[in-house]
Design an enzyme around this catalytic site. Structure first.
Site, PDB file in Angstrom:
ATOM      1  N   ASP A  97      40.913  15.669  28.717  1.00 54.89           N
ATOM      2  CA  ASP A  97      41.722  16.163  27.609  1.00 54.89           C
ATOM      3  C   ASP A  97      41.107  17.505  27.197  1.00 54.89           C
ATOM      4  O   ASP A  97      39.952  17.811  27.520  1.00 54.89           O
ATOM      5  CB  ASP A  97      41.779  15.171  26.440  1.00 54.89           C
ATOM      6  CG  ASP A  97      42.977  15.479  25.522  1.00 54.89           C
ATOM      7  OD1 ASP A  97      43.569  16.571  25.640  1.00 54.89           O
ATOM      8  OD2 ASP A  97      43.319  14.624  24.681  1.00 54.89           O
TER       9      ASP A  97
HETATM   10  C1  BGC Z   1      46.021  16.519  23.445  1.00 56.34           C
HETATM   11  C2  BGC Z   1      46.663  16.297  24.799  1.00 56.34           C
HETATM   12  C3  BGC Z   1      47.341  17.567  25.243  1.00 56.34           C
HETATM   13  C4  BGC Z   1      46.324  18.705  25.265  1.00 56.34           C
HETATM   14  C5  BGC Z   1      46.907  20.035  25.689  1.00 56.34           C
HETATM   15  C6  BGC Z   1      45.131  17.744  23.439  1.00 56.34           C
HETATM   16  O1  BGC Z   1      44.666  18.038  22.154  1.00 56.34           O
HETATM   17  O2  BGC Z   1      45.278  15.366  23.078  1.00 56.34           O
HETATM   18  O3  BGC Z   1      47.579  15.243  24.754  1.00 56.34           O
HETATM   19  O4  BGC Z   1      47.931  17.391  26.509  1.00 56.34           O
HETATM   20  O5  BGC Z   1      45.790  18.865  23.967  1.00 56.34           O
HETATM   21  O6  BGC Z   1      47.774  20.533  24.726  1.00 56.34           O
END
Ligand code: BGC
Length: 807
Positions: A231
């Protein structure tokens, strides 16, 4: 057409053999916010990723790169229709391809452990089986279009409080039976090309370094062969992450991989063979999505083009859950007059907040949809109550552009802005602009108010700002200078900075200037919002006005909603109440109009304290860009509302699992396998509306259920007077009470359609897993023999029709 795996593996090995250590480790590190570096030496294009799950935002986090916005994932799950989820996936792959995106950062298959979870709207269900079925179909749909998915967030990212650091303490049994189950089902049924590991830790180890869950369970036991991406910003340790099975560290350019990983190999802390494994996973992805020259992609024939606007509307109306419909209050009687009430009836709330947000190029509000559908002169509208208690991104009435300037004030670029939000990393700066030369960004243009009175303007973001309205400077200062949360600019509340008396219809000049800081962090990310709030009217006056409009109409439809400050990524909810005076509004309207229909526009459960006082309640979720059109389809009876609850709706005081705040960094999942309906049953409490519940416009009689091997056959008759669609649900419950197991659980479902008076058969597979529990001592699944009641019904609480089987 799908390519033989051996050809893919041969292409992967050939490409790997041509890479030296530095090229390999470079490939595992983001080059910017959304992509991996290209390696022209081996004909590898840059692999581009984008959020998901309801649309494809693309590599620009701004409204100038629009995308179809489908209904929220809770809505998709409420359709209980894997066929629709598959079509959603096909559409999203089509959108991704148009935007040069190879991997969609979706679906989110964490569970509705507690209704307080901030990203509840972004997950499917409290039930792992339903989540797995919808998630599998979605992944298959996306990948049939040649685009990869990352099933996320692996695993147990079920709440937002302290999400980067929380250590979720979960028994092996709860992990297997609940939280891992959707991932396992999707890996088995849909072979996803990617997975995203979560921010949080599970049982002491952060998920981006979780060797056991990633290398042993996901890859070893389940045979996952896709790539594993962190993530965003979750990869914190070079050695820990690579040895824990993390293939790609995102975002870049500063990550724990790249040079740091090459050095770790040279220092003997990581073997090159470990790096090779990760590189193979990325190269396999590249082959599959067609980013490696000379290798045949997984999909060579694309599915037929999908009409996104039509699909968004179809999913929305099929997701709406009619939980109450006394005396057939719905559908609306032809030619009756309708009072449409609520701020969200006019300003549609179509999606939830955070990384799941996309920018559709149009939205259809309930007011737009009903104006189009109802005969002229039969519809009136009143705001009644405004749930937005704070400023929102400048939108309606604003005509804005961004002007980028260098150190000496020279204009480097001007770019149109569809609303007051900018979220630029260096890769999505306007053409001709780089952080080396950018010193100032000005959002400028005009604002034409629709109301006369004191308008509030404000700023979201951190750093130095200057705000001027009509040539007068109202703010010149620095916001939140000490805050070091990297997402602060994104999730924080806008600060009110000017209150200006404006007249309806009279344009005024607006200018918000942001001085780009020379410090490290801000130079690579500009996240600023010009925010606005209309003149606030006296809440009692608003309600009184709505009551008069409601009194004069045959039917009153009140649209109540949550806001982005209530339901969003980045924080959890603290209560389940509708914001503002909306509960008072519904009560006041219901008191004067017996035909009051409430449309609940929220992504996740809210309390409906007035539900016994109104005639009908329709849950519309976050309905996506075509929500208002779909609502008109359903309210007028042109279509039936097709949804069934994918999660239990009840009050916070009744909700069994409410602990989402860690204690000393740890969050104990002490309820074990009892979440959602499993927990309501165990507590012996009755929720407002049970799992699986949802009415259509016809009636159904359950005639028989028979079980033969692992198949249940259920005969149902459409006993109403119009054609309809029924979601036939099958629940298992052990005949002998067993306190360690839930009283009953969903084992399978299927939808049938029938005309009035017609009888049809639903044929439902009951998977072996429905009879199994995770045996912690044996570290394996164990089939529990015995007698089970197999109930077919309209919801978990419906009496339905039951047969007992011995297995
Ligand atoms: C989120 C993800 C997301 C990523 C990119 C993160 O903060 O938890 O679900 O895909 O950001 O935007």
């Amino acid at each position: 057409m799908t390519q033989a795996p051996s050809a893919t593996e041969a292409a992967v090995e050939a490409a790997l053999a041509r890479l030296d250590l530095d090229m390999k480790t470079r490939l595992l590190a983001g080059q910017d916010r959304w992509s991996l570096p290209p390696l022209p030496e081996i004909g590898l294009k840059s692999l581009v990723m984008s959020d998901g799950p309801i649309g494809v935002r693309g590599v620009r986090w701004s409204a100038d790169d629009p995308s179809i916005a489908l209904p929220s994932p809770t809505a998709l799950a409420a359709t209980w229709d894997p066929g629709l989820a598959h079509r959603a996936g096909v559409l999203l792959a089509q959108e991704a391809r148009c935007k040069g995106v190879h991997v969609l950062l979706a679906p989110t298959v964490n569970l509705h452990r507690s209704p307080l979870g901030g990203r509840h709207f972004e997950c499917y269900s409290e039930d792992p089986y339903l989540t797995g079925v919808i998630g599998s179909a979605y992944v298959k749909g996306v990948q049939s279009g040649g685009v990869g998915t990352t099933v996320k967030h692996f695993v147990a990212n079920d709440a937002e409080t302290d999400r980067f650091t929380v250590d979720n303490v979960i028994s092996a049994r709860a992990l297997r039976e609940l939280y891992l189950a959707p991932f396992e089902a999707i890996v088995e049924n849909a072979h996803p090309w990617g997975i995203m590991t979560a921010y949080n830790a599970v049982n002491g180890t952060t998920m981006s370094e979780h060797h056991y869950l990633v290398n042993e369970v996901l890859r070893g036991e389940w045979g996952f062969d896709g790539f594993n991406v962190s993530d965003w910003t979750a990869a914190r340790s070079t050695v820990g992450a690579i040895n824990g099975g993390l293939d790609v560290a995102m975002p870049g350019p500063r990550t724990v991989y790249g040079e740091a990983l090459a050095q770790a190999v040279r220092d003997g802390k990581v073997t090159e063979a470990t790096v090779d494994k990760a590189v193979r996973n990325v190269l396999r992805l590249a082959v599959r999505v067609g980013a490696l020259e000379g290798a045949e992609p997984a999909v060579t024939e694309l599915p037929d083009t999908v009409n996104g606007v039509e699909l968004a509307r179809e999913i929305a109306r099929r997701s709406f859950v009619l939980v109450k419909n006394d005396d057939n209050a719905l559908p609306l009687k032809p030619d009756g007059t309708v009072a449409l009430i609520g701020a969200a009836a006019r300003d549609a709330r179509v999606l939830g907040g955070g990384s799941a947000a996309v920018f559709p190029d149009r939205t259809v509000s309930p007011l737009d949809g009903l104006t189009e559908a109802l005969p002229e002169g039969t519809l009136s509208h009143a705001v009644g109550a405004d749930p937005n208690t704070e400023l929102m991104p400048a939108d309606k009435g604003f005509a804005l552009r961004a002007v980028c300037r260098g150190a000496d004030g020279t204009v480097l670029a001007t770019s149109p802005l569809p609303n007051g939000q900018i979220h630029w990393s260096f890769a999505d700066l306007p053409e001709g602009v780089s952080f080396d030369v950018l010193r100032e960004v000005e959002l400028t243009g005009t604002f034409t108010p629709r109301l006369t009175g004191p308008h509030t303007l404000g700023i979201k973001g951190k750093g130095a700002f200057r705000l001027a309205v009509g040539g007068i400077t109202y703010y010149d200062g620095v916001q939140a200078p000490d805050e070091d949360d990297p997402f602060e600019g994104f999730f924080s509340s806008p600060q009110p900075r000017a209150q200006v008396e404006l007249a309806a219809g009279q344009p005024v000049e607006i200018s918000l200037t942001h001085i780009v800081a020379l410090g490290d962090y801000l130079r690579e990310d500009i996240t600023i919002t010009l925010a606005h709030q209309e003149p606030r009217r006296d809440p009692d006056e608003l309600i009184a006005e709505a009551v008069e409009v409601a009194r004069a109409a045959d039917t009153a439809i009140v649209v109540v909603a949550t806001t982005e400050r209530v339901e969003s990524e980045g924080f959890d909810r603290t209560d389940l109440r509708l914001p503002g005076r909306q509960d008072d509004l519904v009560r006041a309207v219901a008191a004067v109009n017996p035909n009051t229909v409430v449309v609940v526009n929220s992504g996740s459960p809210v309390e409906l304290p007035w539900r016994d006082e109104v005639a009908a309640v329709l849950l519309s979720w976050f309905p996506g860009q075509e929500g208002g059109a779909a609502l008109a389809d359903v309210l007028t009876g042109a279509r039936e509302p097709g949804g069934r609850l994918p999660t239990t709706w009840g009050s916070l005081t009744g909700a069994p699992v409410t602990q989402v705040v860690p204690v000393n960094g740890r969050l104990a999942y002490s309820e074990d396998v009892f979440i959602g309906y499993r927990a309501w049953d165990k507590a012996g409490r009755t929720p407002a509306y049970p799992f699986g519940h949802g009415l259509g416009y016809t009636d159904w009689t359950y005639e028989s259920v028979a079980v033969d091997g692992d198949v249940a056959t259920v005969r149902v008759r459409n006993s109403g007077d119009r054609p309809g669609r029924e979601v036939v649900q099958v629940y298992l419950s052990p005949v002998e009470d067993d306190a360690d197991r839930p009283a009953r659980w969903l084992a399978g479902f299927a939808a049938v359609e029938a005309g009035p008076g017609e009888t049809v058969e639903a044929v439902i597979d009951i998977p072996r897993r429905a009879f199994e529990v995770w045996d912690e001592a044996a570290d394996s699944w164990s089939f529990v023999k015995g007698s089970y009641n197999v109930k077919a019904g309209r919801s978990i609480a419906d009496r339905g029709i039951t047969v007992t089987v011995d297995v």
